[in-house]
Design an enzyme around this catalytic site. Sequence first.
Site, mmCIF file in Angstrom:
data_model
loop_
_atom_site.group_PDB
_atom_site.id
_atom_site.type_symbol
_atom_site.label_atom_id
_atom_site.label_comp_id
_atom_site.label_asym_id
_atom_site.label_seq_id
_atom_site.Cartn_x
_atom_site.Cartn_y
_atom_site.Cartn_z
ATOM 1 N N SER A 13 23.088 12.378 29.888
ATOM 2 C CA SER A 13 23.534 13.287 29.535
ATOM 3 C C SER A 13 23.106 14.597 29.524
ATOM 4 C CB SER A 13 24.865 12.817 28.546
ATOM 5 O OG SER A 13 24.432 13.139 27.143
ATOM 6 N N HIS A 52 23.427 16.328 22.101
ATOM 7 C CA HIS A 52 23.961 17.315 22.983
ATOM 8 C C HIS A 52 23.837 18.853 22.554
ATOM 9 C CE1 HIS A 52 26.985 14.542 25.237
ATOM 10 N NE2 HIS A 52 25.825 14.236 25.864
ATOM 11 N N ASP A 86 32.699 17.706 24.408
ATOM 12 C CA ASP A 86 32.611 16.071 23.352
ATOM 13 C C ASP A 86 34.333 15.703 23.726
ATOM 14 O OD1 ASP A 86 30.371 16.487 24.898
ATOM 15 O OD2 ASP A 86 29.025 16.132 23.056
#
Lengths: 144, 191
Positions: A13, A52, A86
């Site tokens: 991702s 992330h 998220d």
Amino acid sequence: MSNSPMVVVLSGSMEPAFQRGDILFLWNREQYLDVGDIIVYKTTVRDVPIVHRIVREHIVEEKGKKRTTRKTQKLLTKGDNNQGDDLPLYRYGQNYLDREKDILGSVKGYVPKVGYVTILITENQYFKYAIVGLLALSALFNQE
Amino acid sequence: MFSLSQRLQDISGFMTTTIFVMAVVISVVSIVQLNLSGYQSLPGDITVNDTHNSIRYSRNYGGKSGHGKENVKLRFDLDADLTPLFNWNTKQVFVYLVGEYDGPEKGDLKQSEEHSKVIFWDHIIPDASHAKLSLRNKKSKYSVYDYYPVLSNRTASVKLEFNVQPWVGPLIWGTLDATDEVRFHDPKSKN
């Protein structure tokens, strides 16, 4: 869940920044993190830590015990390669990550591909058997 | 002494040392090079053209049913040449347009120390040939809401920041030498 200073990337991702198998070096000493930092966090929903980028940070005063206020930082994250943020990864009712409670560290350095062995061992059982077999063989043929 | 496993161990040990030393040398040399190219003071120009504010009620926009949150979008012009960020150890550059603002005022006695920083737009630059940015009236990528419901009448300073991602070594962050100020409007009233 170990608080190791190194972590292997398991998902795509954050591509093309990080690919599966890359090794990341973490640091977790700052009081506050910054937007644009890439952090590793865990949620109760998933066991694997997620890598992330921070897209929003809010330093807010939260009501603590006995009418005191506590300054804390709320973070929203997103994978560079994901469409949305998220929110769906956080636990039910959680809108932000908490700096003190949820963060394992922020990424400071990077070495590509070296960690792919870990992924092979955990996800490919034949590779695991091959390694164990090799070890057994070498023990058998050892002359010392 | 000269068994197969011994030889394998020697080779893999030597490889690990070589890879580690190479990684350190590469990262040090590329950081020095990046510093020489003056990445901390890159010129540029940012102008925020207008903002749009609307109240949203879904969870993806920070709201709950019955409790809306103000969502801000904006349009901006951007000129920047980020070519100096690219050298032989640069894998990609992640650029992002941020707005920074202080928390809501809470009476005049207590100065609020609350602070926020949000991304309105971001972009991945894969190589030096795409590093010259010239955007006109570009729409922000994200619909931004605050921790608190209200964003209107707060002033944000808008900047462009970047994150240089190396092939090997440390990640580097920096800011473009350009800024603009924007005051968020009341909801539903377009500039």
